[in-house]
Scaffold this motif. Structure first.
Motif: not given
Length: 75
Positions: A14, A16, A19-20, A25-26
């Motif tokens: 995903t 998210k 980004a992680t 940041h997304p």
């Protein structure tokens, strides 16, 4: 890739999760997609990413980022 059975296809990440992994940041991830630097696809109205493509994006990123992708080997 096309033609593979679902059981053989790698799981998609995903927005998210990417980004992680990249510690971004997304919105920043979406900007890289918009610029064509990170391949992503919208499936069912949501962004999805291949782990291989995320790793390749990271491997080609500037060294001054100084981050490691979780699960990737150090060089």
């Amino acid at each position: 890739a096309r033609g593979r059975r679902m059981s053989e296809a790698e799981p998609l990440l995903t927005l998210k999760a990417v980004a992680t992994i990249l510690r971004l940041h997304p919105r920043t991830v979406r900007e890289y997609v918009r610029r064509g630097e990170l391949p992503g696809r919208v499936i069912g109205g949501r962004w999805r990413f291949s782990r291989k493509e995320v790793d390749a994006f990271f491997d080609s990123s500037p060294p001054q980022w100084g981050l490691r992708v979780e699960g990737s080997a150090e060089k």
